[in-house]
Write a protein that holds these residues in place. Structure first.
Motif, short mmCIF file in Angstrom:
data_model
loop_
_atom_site.label_atom_id
_atom_site.label_comp_id
_atom_site.label_asym_id
_atom_site.label_seq_id
_atom_site.Cartn_x
_atom_site.Cartn_y
_atom_site.Cartn_z
N LYS A 21 0.74 -1.13 0.08
CA LYS A 21 0.15 0.19 0.06
C LYS A 21 0.85 1.17 0.13
O LYS A 21 1.81 1.28 0.72
CB LYS A 21 -0.88 -0.13 1.13
CG LYS A 21 -2.04 -0.95 1.15
CD LYS A 21 -2.96 -0.59 2.37
CE LYS A 21 -4.27 -1.73 2.50
NZ LYS A 21 -4.99 -1.36 3.69
N PRO A 22 0.53 2.34 -0.79
CA PRO A 22 1.41 3.50 -0.84
C PRO A 22 1.26 4.41 0.48
O PRO A 22 0.08 4.46 0.94
CB PRO A 22 0.93 4.27 -1.87
CG PRO A 22 -0.72 3.85 -1.95
CD PRO A 22 -0.59 2.47 -1.85
N TYR A 28 3.16 5.86 -4.20
CA TYR A 28 1.88 6.23 -5.10
C TYR A 28 2.36 6.16 -6.34
O TYR A 28 1.69 5.29 -7.42
CB TYR A 28 1.25 7.38 -4.61
CG TYR A 28 0.11 7.74 -5.75
CD1 TYR A 28 -1.13 7.20 -5.56
CD2 TYR A 28 0.30 8.50 -6.59
CE1 TYR A 28 -2.33 7.74 -6.14
CE2 TYR A 28 -0.59 8.87 -7.36
CZ TYR A 28 -2.04 8.61 -7.11
OH TYR A 28 -3.01 8.85 -8.22
N ASP A 29 3.40 6.82 -6.84
CA ASP A 29 3.91 6.72 -8.22
C ASP A 29 4.47 5.53 -8.72
O ASP A 29 3.89 5.29 -9.89
CB ASP A 29 4.97 7.84 -8.32
CG ASP A 29 4.34 9.45 -8.05
OD1 ASP A 29 3.32 9.73 -8.09
OD2 ASP A 29 5.36 10.22 -7.85
N ILE A 56 -6.54 -5.03 -6.82
CA ILE A 56 -5.75 -4.81 -5.76
C ILE A 56 -5.17 -3.36 -5.79
O ILE A 56 -5.36 -2.20 -5.08
CB ILE A 56 -5.06 -5.79 -5.09
CG1 ILE A 56 -5.64 -7.18 -4.83
CG2 ILE A 56 -4.08 -5.23 -4.04
CD1 ILE A 56 -4.93 -8.33 -4.74
N ILE A 57 -4.29 -3.24 -6.96
CA ILE A 57 -3.84 -1.83 -6.82
C ILE A 57 -4.17 -0.82 -7.30
O ILE A 57 -4.23 0.29 -6.75
CB ILE A 57 -2.46 -2.24 -8.03
CG1 ILE A 57 -1.44 -3.02 -7.55
CG2 ILE A 57 -1.91 -0.79 -8.38
CD1 ILE A 57 -0.38 -3.63 -8.43
N GLY A 58 -5.30 -1.04 -8.02
CA GLY A 58 -6.34 -0.26 -8.35
C GLY A 58 -6.95 0.43 -6.96
O GLY A 58 -7.23 1.73 -6.95
N ASP A 59 -7.50 -0.62 -6.27
CA ASP A 59 -8.18 -0.07 -4.77
C ASP A 59 -7.04 0.68 -4.08
O ASP A 59 -7.68 1.62 -3.40
CB ASP A 59 -8.58 -0.94 -4.24
CG ASP A 59 -9.86 -1.78 -4.86
OD1 ASP A 59 -10.48 -1.37 -5.64
OD2 ASP A 59 -10.08 -2.99 -4.51
N GLU A 62 -6.78 4.26 -5.41
CA GLU A 62 -7.97 4.96 -5.35
C GLU A 62 -8.32 5.48 -3.64
O GLU A 62 -8.45 6.67 -3.50
CB GLU A 62 -9.09 4.01 -5.59
CG GLU A 62 -10.44 5.04 -5.34
CD GLU A 62 -11.74 4.13 -5.75
OE1 GLU A 62 -12.96 4.60 -5.62
OE2 GLU A 62 -11.49 3.08 -6.23
N ALA A 63 -7.67 4.83 -2.81
CA ALA A 63 -7.87 4.98 -1.49
C ALA A 63 -6.86 5.91 -1.25
O ALA A 63 -7.11 6.95 -0.42
CB ALA A 63 -7.71 3.94 -0.57
N TYR A 64 -5.66 5.74 -1.74
CA TYR A 64 -4.68 7.01 -1.58
C TYR A 64 -5.04 8.19 -2.09
O TYR A 64 -5.10 9.25 -1.20
CB TYR A 64 -3.37 6.67 -2.07
CG TYR A 64 -2.06 7.63 -1.91
CD1 TYR A 64 -1.17 7.28 -0.71
CD2 TYR A 64 -1.89 8.56 -2.46
CE1 TYR A 64 -0.34 7.80 -0.28
CE2 TYR A 64 -0.89 9.50 -2.22
CZ TYR A 64 -0.14 9.12 -1.17
OH TYR A 64 1.02 9.99 -0.93
N ASP A 65 -5.70 8.23 -2.97
CA ASP A 65 -6.23 9.53 -3.87
C ASP A 65 -7.28 10.06 -2.91
O ASP A 65 -7.38 11.50 -2.64
CB ASP A 65 -6.80 9.27 -5.16
CG ASP A 65 -5.77 9.18 -6.45
OD1 ASP A 65 -4.54 9.63 -6.12
OD2 ASP A 65 -6.16 8.49 -7.20
#
Length: 133
Positions: A21-22, A28-29, A56-59, A62-65
């Motif tokens: 997770k970022p 994130y990048d 998973i990565i998309g989620d 999105e959560a970080y954003d």
């Protein structure tokens, strides 16, 4: 230990940089780059073996954003201005709101949209009336 878990553990040092997770902009990048590469690899194949990894990565992205880059809340007038720009409209092009002077007062914040105007705008632009409230 079952075979699948053992194999995952043996290869974890290869996978770990992608499955984290970022916590920082750099994390994130890196995830965004990985997601782009995975999407290129998948192409149009929604049954590709990496589909769940993409999810998973998309989620995580999105959560970080949502946490670090929340979307600003737009007022109804902001939405109207944006739609007018998008469609190349002038104040005179919105007779359902009223005369040009009425539209001007709405856009300047001197007057609020009423229910009739909101319904007309929603119909005119094909959007939910809620965007103008």
């Amino acid at each position: 230990m079952n075979v699948l878990v053992r194999q995952a553990a043996e290869h974890w040092h290869f996978v770990a940089p992608v499955l984290r997770k970022p916590k920082t902009e750099a994390d994130y990048d890196a995830l965004v780059v990985a997601l782009d590469e995975l999407l290129d690899l998948m192409g149009e194949d929604e049954n590709h073996p990496v589909t769940s990894l993409v999810d998973i990565i998309g989620d995580w992205i999105e959560a970080y954003d949502e946490e670090h880059r929340p979307m600003p809340i737009a007022s109804g007038v902001d939405v109207l201005r944006s739609l007018m720009r998008e469609h190349g409209l002038t104040q005179s092009d919105l007779p359902g709101v009223g005369a040009q002077s009425v539209v001007s007062e709405v856009l300047s914040g001197k007057r609020q949209l009423n229910l009739r105007q909101i319904r007309w705008l929603a119909e005119r632009f094909g959007v939910s009336a809620e965007v103008f409230i």
